[in-house]
Structures are given as C-alpha cells and as structure tokens.
Design an enzyme around this catalytic site. Sequence first.
Site, PDB file in Angstrom:
ATOM      1  N   LYS A  65      84.199 -81.849 -65.992  1.00 43.30           N
ATOM      2  CA  LYS A  65      85.688 -82.763 -66.927  1.00 43.30           C
ATOM      3  C   LYS A  65      85.945 -84.559 -65.886  1.00 43.30           C
ATOM      4  O   LYS A  65      85.869 -85.490 -66.690  1.00 43.30           O
ATOM      5  CB  LYS A  65      86.277 -81.820 -66.640  1.00 43.30           C
ATOM      6  CG  LYS A  65      86.403 -80.929 -67.813  1.00 43.30           C
ATOM      7  CD  LYS A  65      87.459 -80.038 -67.355  1.00 43.30           C
ATOM      8  CE  LYS A  65      87.683 -78.462 -68.471  1.00 43.30           C
ATOM      9  NZ  LYS A  65      89.160 -77.687 -68.477  1.00 43.30           N
ATOM     10  N   ASP A 102      93.689 -80.282 -72.960  1.00 43.63           N
ATOM     11  CA  ASP A 102      94.152 -79.303 -72.112  1.00 43.63           C
ATOM     12  C   ASP A 102      95.410 -79.082 -71.649  1.00 43.63           C
ATOM     13  O   ASP A 102      96.110 -78.172 -72.184  1.00 43.63           O
ATOM     14  CB  ASP A 102      93.561 -78.521 -70.666  1.00 43.63           C
ATOM     15  CG  ASP A 102      91.804 -78.634 -70.638  1.00 43.63           C
ATOM     16  OD1 ASP A 102      91.738 -77.549 -71.511  1.00 43.63           O
ATOM     17  OD2 ASP A 102      90.818 -78.916 -69.978  1.00 43.63           O
TER      18      ASP A 102
END
Length: 275
Positions: A65, A102
Amino acid sequence: MKIFGIFGDPIEHSLSPVMQNAALLALGETACYHAFRVGREDLSVALLGAKAMGFSGLNLTIPLKEKALELDILKPDPLASAIGAANTVSFTKSGMFGYNTDGWGALRALYDAGVEVRGKMVLIIGAGGAARAIAYTLLQEGAEISIANRSIKKAQELAAQVDATGYGLIELEKLVSKADVIINCTSVGMREGDPRIIGLGLLQSRQAVFDIVYNRDTELLFDARVAGAVAVDGVMMLVHQGAKALEIWTGKKAPIQVMESAVREALRARSASQG
Ligand code: ATR
C-alpha cells in the site's frame, strides 16, 4: 470477462476474492477476482502487466500500500496522498489511479452501527497503516482524535499529522474514560489468548467500540457488549473498503449484504476447519 485482483504478500488468507466474486456475481458482471502473490520489488512490473492485460481494477494489501505511492506510474488521489498509501487501483484511458478506501470502510462501518463521529472524542489505539488511514478520514469528518500506541514516538508522529494528540499505552485508562468512540487499530486480539488491549471494567455503556480485527470475535468486543456499549467488528470495515473499491471500478452500488455474508461464511468455514 472483466479481470480484477488483489496483490500482496502474504496473500493466501485474503478474504477479498470470496467477497468480491460474490459481489460481482450479484451485480451481474461477467468477471473474476483473483489473489496474486506480489512482493514490493515486483509491484511496478506487476501493475504494468495488469494494465497491459486489461485488468479492470486491483486492490493492494500488505506490504504494497505504501510502496504504491513511490511509483511514478500511479497517480494517487488527494486522500491516498495524505495517508501515504493506496489500497485500490483503477485503470483508465488517462492513467492508473490510486485510492485509499480503508478509512472510508471504517467510517461506514461506524455509521451503519449508528455511530456519529463529528465532534466526538475518538480514541485510536495503534499508529500503523490502518490507524493512519482511519485517523485522516475521521479528521475530515470533524472528529476530535487522540492516538495511543505502544511506541509513543509513532503515536506522536501520526498525531502531529492529523491535528491530534499522541500518547503511550500507559495513559490508556485515562483516555478510555474520556472517549466517546474507541477504535482498536492494533493487531492485539487477532490470536486467541492475546492479552486484553483495554483492561476489564473500563468500558462504559455510552461508548462505541470498534475493533478492526476481523478474523475472530475479540475479547474487546465481548467486553464492550458486556458494558452495554455499541460493538462494531472489523468485518464491516473489510466489507465497506471493498464496496467502495467496487464502486470506483464499476460505478455500480455494491451489494453490501451479499459481501458481508460471503465474508462471515468464509470465516465460519475457516474456523470450523481449524477445529
Ligand atoms: P497495520 O498496517 O495493520 O496498521 P502495522 O502498521 O504493523 O499494521 O501496525 C500495527 C499496530 O499494532 C502498531 O500500532 C503496533 O504498535 P507499535 O507501533 O508500537 O509496534 C501495534 N501492536 C502490535 N502488537 C502489539 C502489542 N502486542 N501491543 C500493543 N500494540 C501492538
């Protein structure tokens, strides 16, 4: 046939394929979502390969990420840039774009449970990647944030970036007593027998407790229910981060209940097979 996927390492235990394939089927898409083991050093070539092969969308997970933001080939949106991590990639004619869903996943999980964060005292425990995404998103929603972490230095560094205050875990009891919403962003609770991150008897019925751990029902959530607090599990964050990614790729509204059922069923099957 549209191709979607998730890149990461380790990747075998990812629940995204089962969740996203169920969602794509429910949406009537002729599509397939597959997990690929890709390490940091191969991310760039893997992304270019996915683009060349006509992938319609990708998720990225540990350890990719943050790495994704170091690559020139990927254009992060402002939230992904601020967080310093991207978990969703879309391929368009004008390029490869990176998003971070997220924090959105956490926010929606809280809203679905009837928890409002605007103007509330939110205690985030942990200062890793998940804490970072959640802290940025809740800051934008107008929450008043405190961050407590085992490494106080990391708590203070993250806090400085999101207009919050950082503490060590030694202050946890005092911080818990003042918080309206408590979010566990550490890995404590993932394994049976883990110590309690928050000591017994400290939670109150006026509070909401959200644990991002999703592989088991944690002691923290058990304690929250005993206290009469709202208890929100990490499955809903997983579902909503995936739902947002799906909406970015397809423009269609994601079938939340189908996705939640697929994840809970897979977790039940996994825990049954582990005896
Ligand atoms: P993620 O990307 O999922 O957030 P991470 O970046 O590895 O994962 O962060 C893990 C978090 O869990 C960190 O805040 C870590 O605390 P440190 O920064 O002090 O390492 C926290 N954590 C992990 N194990 C812990 C434990 N046994 N007790 C308290 N905190 C723990």
